[in-house]
Design a protein around this motif. Structure first.
Motif, PDB file in Angstrom:
ATOM      1  N   MET A   1     -16.008 -24.459  -4.151  1.00  0.00           N
ATOM      2  CA  MET A   1     -15.476 -25.724  -3.796  1.00  0.00           C
ATOM      3  C   MET A   1     -14.387 -26.296  -4.945  1.00  0.00           C
ATOM      4  SD  MET A   1     -17.887 -28.988  -3.262  1.00  0.00           S
ATOM      5  CE  MET A   1     -18.439 -28.369  -1.551  1.00  0.00           C
ATOM      6  N   THR A   2     -13.734 -26.876  -4.320  1.00  0.00           N
ATOM      7  CA  THR A   2     -12.498 -27.536  -5.363  1.00  0.00           C
ATOM      8  C   THR A   2     -12.372 -28.969  -5.205  1.00  0.00           C
ATOM      9  OG1 THR A   2     -11.120 -25.311  -5.183  1.00  0.00           O
ATOM     10  CG2 THR A   2     -10.094 -27.312  -5.779  1.00  0.00           C
ATOM     11  N   ALA A   3     -12.191 -29.769  -6.287  1.00  0.00           N
ATOM     12  CA  ALA A   3     -12.106 -31.166  -5.993  1.00  0.00           C
ATOM     13  C   ALA A   3     -11.003 -31.572  -6.825  1.00  0.00           C
ATOM     14  CB  ALA A   3     -13.204 -31.819  -6.807  1.00  0.00           C
ATOM     15  N   VAL A   4      -9.903 -32.514  -6.297  1.00  0.00           N
ATOM     16  CA  VAL A   4      -8.798 -32.679  -6.989  1.00  0.00           C
ATOM     17  C   VAL A   4      -8.633 -34.224  -6.873  1.00  0.00           C
ATOM     18  CG1 VAL A   4      -7.749 -30.546  -6.742  1.00  0.00           C
ATOM     19  CG2 VAL A   4      -7.428 -32.443  -4.909  1.00  0.00           C
ATOM     20  N   ALA A   5      -8.227 -34.779  -7.950  1.00  0.00           N
ATOM     21  CA  ALA A   5      -7.639 -36.289  -7.998  1.00  0.00           C
ATOM     22  C   ALA A   5      -6.035 -36.157  -7.630  1.00  0.00           C
ATOM     23  CB  ALA A   5      -7.952 -36.942  -9.162  1.00  0.00           C
ATOM     24  N   VAL A   6      -5.541 -36.842  -6.601  1.00  0.00           N
ATOM     25  CA  VAL A   6      -3.954 -36.824  -6.528  1.00  0.00           C
ATOM     26  C   VAL A   6      -3.350 -38.032  -6.481  1.00  0.00           C
ATOM     27  CG1 VAL A   6      -4.104 -34.480  -5.023  1.00  0.00           C
ATOM     28  CG2 VAL A   6      -4.354 -36.953  -4.074  1.00  0.00           C
ATOM     29  N   ASP A   7      -2.068 -38.217  -6.686  1.00  0.00           N
ATOM     30  CA  ASP A   7      -1.343 -39.707  -6.772  1.00  0.00           C
ATOM     31  C   ASP A   7      -0.922 -39.653  -5.406  1.00  0.00           C
ATOM     32  OD1 ASP A   7       0.730 -37.844  -6.846  1.00  0.00           O
ATOM     33  OD2 ASP A   7       1.246 -38.666  -8.799  1.00  0.00           O
ATOM     34  N   GLY A   8      -0.204 -40.765  -5.198  1.00  0.00           N
ATOM     35  CA  GLY A   8       0.445 -41.051  -4.036  1.00  0.00           C
ATOM     36  C   GLY A   8       1.443 -40.065  -3.383  1.00  0.00           C
ATOM     37  N   ASP A   9       2.090 -39.130  -4.548  1.00  0.00           N
ATOM     38  CA  ASP A   9       3.105 -38.216  -3.959  1.00  0.00           C
ATOM     39  C   ASP A   9       2.358 -36.912  -3.913  1.00  0.00           C
ATOM     40  OD1 ASP A   9       5.251 -39.711  -4.288  1.00  0.00           O
ATOM     41  OD2 ASP A   9       5.272 -39.698  -6.199  1.00  0.00           O
ATOM     42  N   GLY A  10       0.944 -36.757  -3.698  1.00  0.00           N
ATOM     43  CA  GLY A  10       0.420 -35.462  -3.675  1.00  0.00           C
ATOM     44  C   GLY A  10       0.409 -34.523  -5.094  1.00  0.00           C
ATOM     45  N   THR A  11       0.534 -34.970  -6.146  1.00  0.00           N
ATOM     46  CA  THR A  11       0.614 -34.396  -7.236  1.00  0.00           C
ATOM     47  C   THR A  11      -0.855 -34.330  -7.922  1.00  0.00           C
ATOM     48  OG1 THR A  11       2.918 -35.034  -8.154  1.00  0.00           O
ATOM     49  CG2 THR A  11       1.189 -34.237  -9.704  1.00  0.00           C
ATOM     50  N   VAL A  12      -1.433 -33.166  -8.187  1.00  0.00           N
ATOM     51  CA  VAL A  12      -2.700 -33.098  -8.655  1.00  0.00           C
ATOM     52  C   VAL A  12      -2.641 -33.455 -10.076  1.00  0.00           C
ATOM     53  CG1 VAL A  12      -4.547 -31.457  -9.359  1.00  0.00           C
ATOM     54  CG2 VAL A  12      -3.105 -30.978  -7.028  1.00  0.00           C
ATOM     55  N   LEU A  13      -3.496 -34.525 -10.025  1.00  0.00           N
ATOM     56  CA  LEU A  13      -3.818 -35.097 -11.769  1.00  0.00           C
ATOM     57  C   LEU A  13      -4.847 -34.504 -12.549  1.00  0.00           C
ATOM     58  CD1 LEU A  13      -3.486 -39.085 -10.592  1.00  0.00           C
ATOM     59  CD2 LEU A  13      -1.647 -37.397 -11.469  1.00  0.00           C
ATOM     60  N   ARG A  14      -5.846 -34.442 -11.782  1.00  0.00           N
ATOM     61  CA  ARG A  14      -7.207 -33.636 -12.399  1.00  0.00           C
ATOM     62  C   ARG A  14      -7.794 -32.611 -11.451  1.00  0.00           C
ATOM     63  NH1 ARG A  14      -7.300 -38.788 -13.829  1.00  0.00           N
ATOM     64  NH2 ARG A  14      -8.801 -39.463 -12.196  1.00  0.00           N
ATOM     65  N   ARG A  15      -8.540 -31.757 -11.746  1.00  0.00           N
ATOM     66  CA  ARG A  15      -8.916 -30.586 -10.980  1.00  0.00           C
ATOM     67  C   ARG A  15     -10.511 -29.979 -11.453  1.00  0.00           C
ATOM     68  NH1 ARG A  15      -8.850 -24.999 -10.178  1.00  0.00           N
ATOM     69  NH2 ARG A  15      -8.438 -24.377  -8.157  1.00  0.00           N
ATOM     70  N   ALA A  16     -10.971 -29.889 -10.671  1.00  0.00           N
ATOM     71  CA  ALA A  16     -12.387 -29.027 -11.056  1.00  0.00           C
ATOM     72  C   ALA A  16     -12.955 -28.249  -9.883  1.00  0.00           C
ATOM     73  CB  ALA A  16     -13.612 -30.316 -11.185  1.00  0.00           C
ATOM     74  N   GLN A  17     -13.730 -27.266 -10.358  1.00  0.00           N
ATOM     75  CA  GLN A  17     -14.074 -26.335  -9.152  1.00  0.00           C
ATOM     76  C   GLN A  17     -15.439 -25.793  -9.454  1.00  0.00           C
ATOM     77  OE1 GLN A  17     -11.958 -22.307  -9.275  1.00  0.00           O
ATOM     78  NE2 GLN A  17     -11.658 -22.717  -7.001  1.00  0.00           N
ATOM     79  N   HIS A  18     -16.295 -25.451  -8.344  1.00  0.00           N
ATOM     80  CA  HIS A  18     -17.528 -25.060  -8.520  1.00  0.00           C
ATOM     81  C   HIS A  18     -17.604 -23.573  -7.760  1.00  0.00           C
ATOM     82  CE1 HIS A  18     -22.196 -24.333  -8.505  1.00  0.00           C
ATOM     83  NE2 HIS A  18     -21.648 -23.965  -7.057  1.00  0.00           N
ATOM     84  N   ILE A  19     -17.873 -22.730  -8.401  1.00  0.00           N
ATOM     85  CA  ILE A  19     -18.111 -21.204  -7.627  1.00  0.00           C
ATOM     86  C   ILE A  19     -19.415 -20.610  -7.535  1.00  0.00           C
ATOM     87  CG2 ILE A  19     -17.247 -18.900  -7.484  1.00  0.00           C
ATOM     88  CD1 ILE A  19     -14.666 -19.887  -8.869  1.00  0.00           C
ATOM     89  N   GLY A  20     -20.083 -20.662  -6.698  1.00  0.00           N
ATOM     90  CA  GLY A  20     -21.452 -19.967  -6.666  1.00  0.00           C
ATOM     91  C   GLY A  20     -22.219 -20.378  -5.265  1.00  0.00           C
ATOM     92  N   ASP A  21     -23.531 -20.339  -5.332  1.00  0.00           N
ATOM     93  CA  ASP A  21     -24.397 -20.639  -4.169  1.00  0.00           C
ATOM     94  C   ASP A  21     -24.499 -22.287  -4.126  1.00  0.00           C
ATOM     95  OD1 ASP A  21     -24.496 -18.115  -3.709  1.00  0.00           O
ATOM     96  OD2 ASP A  21     -26.369 -17.573  -4.762  1.00  0.00           O
ATOM     97  N   ASN A  22     -24.752 -22.738  -2.943  1.00  0.00           N
ATOM     98  CA  ASN A  22     -25.185 -24.193  -2.677  1.00  0.00           C
ATOM     99  C   ASN A  22     -24.076 -25.134  -3.429  1.00  0.00           C
ATOM    100  OD1 ASN A  22     -27.490 -23.447  -1.053  1.00  0.00           O
ATOM    101  ND2 ASN A  22     -28.403 -23.202  -3.201  1.00  0.00           N
ATOM    102  N   PRO A  23     -22.796 -25.009  -2.999  1.00  0.00           N
ATOM    103  CA  PRO A  23     -21.963 -25.989  -3.725  1.00  0.00           C
ATOM    104  C   PRO A  23     -22.113 -27.427  -3.275  1.00  0.00           C
ATOM    105  CG  PRO A  23     -20.743 -24.615  -1.987  1.00  0.00           C
ATOM    106  CD  PRO A  23     -21.985 -24.099  -2.141  1.00  0.00           C
ATOM    107  N   ALA A  24     -22.663 -27.586  -2.314  1.00  0.00           N
ATOM    108  CA  ALA A  24     -23.046 -28.960  -1.989  1.00  0.00           C
ATOM    109  C   ALA A  24     -23.786 -29.667  -3.121  1.00  0.00           C
ATOM    110  CB  ALA A  24     -23.789 -29.127  -0.368  1.00  0.00           C
ATOM    111  N   ASP A  25     -24.600 -29.064  -3.610  1.00  0.00           N
ATOM    112  CA  ASP A  25     -25.566 -29.773  -4.732  1.00  0.00           C
ATOM    113  C   ASP A  25     -24.700 -29.930  -5.684  1.00  0.00           C
ATOM    114  OD1 ASP A  25     -27.740 -28.941  -3.174  1.00  0.00           O
ATOM    115  OD2 ASP A  25     -28.274 -27.242  -4.168  1.00  0.00           O
TER     116      ASP A  25
END
Length: 277
Positions: A1-25
């Motif tokens: 699961m990948t999470a990003v914060a983007v600005d109004g132009d689509g530029t990724v400002l911050r990024r975090a990722q979870h790899i493993g079982d049950n990412p919804a948790d």
């Protein structure tokens, strides 16, 4: 699961990722981790499941309380037409190939979900008349070109008696990945080159089927396969072009996504912003 914060132009400002079982948790921790001190205007989630993750409304990082849920395909093609290889296109397809295989379809500027929300189920494109158990389980295209499918095809070749240096690099058959196959092709390993060549043929056939059915301005190849664009782009274009009707060959475009594995997350954010506007 990948999470990003983007600005109004689509530029990724911050990024975090979870790899493993049950990412919804871990969704809440992921989003809170990239939010920082500044709340979002809206939050988008791309998931094959129909509902947003439970417990994410009324969070301090979400200023408006607006949460939008989309399919990964809709998010992927939205990202490409907003900030990727298909900027400005009104009719586009993003064919996403990685551990999962799917397509996002944009018609006249709007993601197309189909009658039952299943449009873009590209994993199930039938490209081979052979009946195989993995075709029925994962879909014909996914069984051949997903990360697992590519690795499996190389393993089968080795088990059939072909010699590949990939086996020594991976350690054993079960440890072989698609990355091993792509790296092997780059280093001149003959079996890996053959597997990559067949992969490009399957992707090219899939792209041609999608193109002739939808007639888009462009198809973008996204997902982990985009990182192998140096190996795949030209042969995929060639295979696709030889299967298109003559009038479609010249105007048709097929490109590699520049967004990497963030494409779906970027598109989910964009759809959330559009829904709030």
């Amino acid at each position: 699961m990948t999470a990003v914060a983007v600005d109004g132009d689509g530029t990724v400002l911050r990024r975090a990722q979870h790899i493993g079982d049950n990412p919804a948790d871990h969704v809440r921790d992921l989003v809170a981790g990239i939010a920082g001190d500044r709340p979002f205007d809206a939050a988008g989630f791309a998931s094959h499941l129909p509902d947003a993750p439970i417990g994410l409304d009324n969070q301090p990082w979400l200023a408006s309380g607006s949460i939008h849920v989309s399919t990964p395909g809709a998010a992927a093609v939205t990202a490409e037409t907003w900030a990727g290889a298909a900027r400005g296109a009104r009719h586009a397809i993003c064919l996403w190939i990685g551990e999962q295989v799917f397509a996002g379809i944009l018609l006249d500027g709007t993601p197309w979900a189909g009658a039952h929300g299943l449009a873009g189920s590209a994993a199930w494109l039938a490209l081979n008349p052979v009946e195989r158990q993995d075709y029925r389980k994962f879909g014909s295209l996914a069984a051949e070109v997903s990360n697992t499918g590519i690795a499996r095809r190389l393993s089968w070749r080795i088990q059939a008696g072909d010699h590949s240096a990939v086996l020594e690099r991976a350690g054993d058959l079960e440890s072989i990945t698609s990355l091993h196959v792509f790296d092997g092709a780059r280093s001149g390993d003959g079996v890996s080159i053959s597997v990559v060549r067949d992969t490009a043929k399957y992707i090219g056939m899939a792209a041609a089927n999608l193109a002739t059915a939808i007639d888009p301005e462009i198809i973008v190849l996204g997902g982990e396969a985009a990182a192998a664009g140096d190996l795949l782009l030209d042969p995929v274009r060639h295979e696709c072009a030889r299967r298109l009707p003559p009038g479609m060959v010249e105007p048709f475009r097929l490109e590699i996504s520049p967004l990497g594995e963030d494409g779906v997350a970027i598109g989910a954010a964009r759809l959330a912003a559009l829904a709030r506007a």
